[in-house]
Design a protein around this motif. Structure first.
Motif, short mmCIF file in Angstrom:
data_model
loop_
_atom_site.label_atom_id
_atom_site.label_comp_id
_atom_site.label_asym_id
_atom_site.label_seq_id
_atom_site.Cartn_x
_atom_site.Cartn_y
_atom_site.Cartn_z
N UNK A 110 0.82 -1.21 0.00
CA UNK A 110 0.00 0.00 0.00
C UNK A 110 0.86 1.27 0.00
N UNK A 111 1.96 1.25 0.73
CA UNK A 111 2.81 2.44 0.77
C UNK A 111 3.46 2.70 -0.59
N UNK A 112 3.86 1.64 -1.28
CA UNK A 112 4.44 1.81 -2.62
C UNK A 112 3.37 2.19 -3.62
N UNK A 113 2.22 1.56 -3.53
CA UNK A 113 1.12 1.79 -4.48
C UNK A 113 0.67 3.25 -4.44
N UNK A 114 0.60 3.82 -3.26
CA UNK A 114 0.14 5.20 -3.13
C UNK A 114 1.24 6.23 -2.99
N UNK A 115 2.51 5.80 -3.08
CA UNK A 115 3.61 6.73 -2.90
C UNK A 115 3.67 7.71 -4.07
N UNK A 116 3.72 8.98 -3.75
CA UNK A 116 3.79 10.02 -4.78
C UNK A 116 5.08 10.83 -4.68
N UNK A 117 5.46 11.21 -3.48
CA UNK A 117 6.61 12.09 -3.30
C UNK A 117 7.91 11.44 -3.76
N UNK A 118 8.15 10.20 -3.34
CA UNK A 118 9.39 9.53 -3.70
C UNK A 118 9.58 9.39 -5.22
N UNK A 119 8.63 8.78 -5.92
CA UNK A 119 8.76 8.69 -7.39
C UNK A 119 8.83 10.04 -8.08
N UNK A 120 8.10 11.03 -7.54
CA UNK A 120 8.13 12.35 -8.15
C UNK A 120 9.52 12.97 -8.07
N UNK A 121 10.22 12.73 -6.97
CA UNK A 121 11.55 13.33 -6.77
C UNK A 121 12.62 12.60 -7.59
N UNK A 122 12.54 11.26 -7.64
CA UNK A 122 13.66 10.50 -8.19
C UNK A 122 13.43 9.97 -9.60
N UNK A 123 12.20 9.80 -10.02
CA UNK A 123 11.93 9.23 -11.34
C UNK A 123 11.64 10.35 -12.33
N UNK A 124 12.62 10.72 -13.12
CA UNK A 124 12.50 11.88 -14.01
C UNK A 124 11.93 11.51 -15.38
N UNK A 125 12.32 10.37 -15.90
CA UNK A 125 11.91 9.99 -17.24
C UNK A 125 10.51 9.37 -17.24
N UNK A 126 9.76 9.64 -18.31
CA UNK A 126 8.41 9.07 -18.42
C UNK A 126 8.43 7.56 -18.37
N UNK A 127 9.46 6.96 -18.92
CA UNK A 127 9.55 5.50 -18.94
C UNK A 127 9.69 4.92 -17.54
N UNK A 128 10.08 5.76 -16.54
CA UNK A 128 10.27 5.29 -15.17
C UNK A 128 9.07 5.55 -14.28
N UNK A 129 8.11 6.33 -14.72
CA UNK A 129 7.02 6.79 -13.86
C UNK A 129 6.22 5.64 -13.29
N UNK A 130 5.74 5.85 -12.07
CA UNK A 130 4.75 4.96 -11.46
C UNK A 130 3.35 5.50 -11.73
N UNK A 131 2.34 4.78 -11.28
CA UNK A 131 0.95 5.19 -11.54
C UNK A 131 0.64 6.57 -10.96
N UNK A 132 1.06 6.80 -9.71
CA UNK A 132 0.73 8.07 -9.05
C UNK A 132 1.36 9.25 -9.77
N UNK A 133 2.61 9.11 -10.19
CA UNK A 133 3.30 10.20 -10.89
C UNK A 133 2.71 10.40 -12.28
N UNK A 134 2.37 9.32 -12.95
CA UNK A 134 1.82 9.42 -14.30
C UNK A 134 0.49 10.16 -14.31
N UNK A 135 -0.40 9.84 -13.40
CA UNK A 135 -1.70 10.52 -13.38
C UNK A 135 -1.53 11.98 -13.01
N UNK A 136 -0.55 12.30 -12.17
CA UNK A 136 -0.29 13.69 -11.80
C UNK A 136 0.19 14.49 -13.01
N UNK A 137 1.22 14.01 -13.69
CA UNK A 137 1.77 14.74 -14.83
C UNK A 137 0.77 14.81 -15.98
N UNK A 138 0.09 13.70 -16.25
CA UNK A 138 -0.84 13.70 -17.37
C UNK A 138 -2.04 14.60 -17.12
#
Length: 309
Positions: free
Chosen positions: A234-262
């Motif tokens: 659950x913590x990984x599934x809903x994590x937004x801050x960590x992936x947002x800070x460290x995953x820069x490329x679109x190919x690396x995005x998680x679900x939470x970051x992808x829905x935010x940017x899109x």
């Protein structure tokens, strides 16, 4: 006799008044409960209803439809996992199936690393005698009081110096070191409830420390391990801050970051609220479904780990 009748009538009047007050209080309590329930559930219901609407119903403003007006459709859920030229959420070269796989890779690694490393730490704290154990355990528990946001900048500087800032390593490697003080604490409390006589019997039979840990303690810790595994997911599934800070490329995005940017970078006139709500519904339903099927195990794990210690 007359006095007894008067006292009895007074007692009955008081009972009726107390009953009336209790009835009014109960009605107000139920009304407040319903209002709070509606307040909490309405946003989720609104999201679900929008996710099964077609585009026309979702963008219609006169009137605004709460329920699907033109019929229920599940095309929104299908389109978010497939590349489509007319869908701005998937026309960037990656469907949400790709982002789901990125999320699951991190989740699967952490779901293995956290209970494994955490149980090893907890076993050493609860079953093995070594110098300064209590001091180190107290320092570890004191770290729980430090807000996670305070550590964001120091962690970023550390990971940047190691060249990890554009990868998933900062989201996975730290879980190999216990998985967090609270997880270790829960496992320590759980293991302390396991009778020492069981391990002593295994020790007499010739089992070494690792064998006692793997063959005796771990099978008895299944409830707390399931709780920690699900909590880690659950913590990984809903994590937004960590992936947002460290995953820069679109190919690396998680679900939470992808829905935010899109959702924030769509050109005007290209927004599709029905697809966006379908994505959010999918992200929200997965933890709810897991909790529904494993709620008994989760409650048992947290009770035995935190209360009986």
């Amino acid at each position: 006799m007359r006095q007894e009748e008067v006292l009895q009538s007074i007692s009955e009047i008081r009972k009726k008044k107390r009953g009336a007050r209790w009835y009014v209080f109960r009605c107000l309590y139920l009304i407040a409960l319903v209002l709070v329930g509606v307040y909490l559930i309405f946003p989720f219901l609104y999201m679900v209803m929008r996710s099964i609407m077609n585009y026309g119903d979702a963008v219609n403003t006169n009137p605004v439809y709460f329920f699907p007006h033109s019929g229920v459709t599940f095309e929104n859920f299908i389109s978010m996992f497939t590349n489509s030229s007319d869908n701005p959420y998937t026309q960037q070269g990656y469907s949400y199936l790709h982002y789901l796989w990125n999320t699951m890779k991190i989740a699967l690694f952490n779901m293995i690393a956290v209970p494994l490393s955490g149980s090893l730490c907890a076993y050493s704290f609860s079953r093995i005698r070594w110098k300064s154990k209590n001091i180190i355990f107290a320092v570890m528990m004191a770290s729980v009081m430090i807000p996670g946001s305070v550590l964001t900048v120091p962690q970023y500087v550390l990971f940047a110096s190691m060249g990890w800032t554009e990868s998933a390593l900062p989201l996975t490697i730290p879980t190999l070191f216990g998985g967090g003080a609270m997880n270790i604490f829960l496992m320590v409390q759980f293991m302390r409830n396991i009778p020492y006589e069981i391990e002593n019997a295994a020790k007499i039979d010739g089992a070494n420390v690792f064998q006692r840990y793997l063959l005796i303690t771990i099978p008895l810790c299944v409830p707390i391990l399931i709780y920690i595994i699900i909590g880690t997911f659950n913590s990984v599934w809903g994590d937004f801050t960590g992936p947002l800070v460290y995953l820069k490329e679109r190919s690396q995005w998680t679900l939470a970051v992808a829905i935010y940017y899109d959702s924030t970078s769509l050109a005007e006139g290209m927004d599709m609220p029905n697809v966006r709500m379908a994505i959010c519904t999918f992200i929200s339903l997965v933890p709810a479904i897991i909790f529904f099927f494993y709620q008994k195990t989760l409650i048992e794990g947290i009770q035995m780990g935190a209360i009986k210690g």
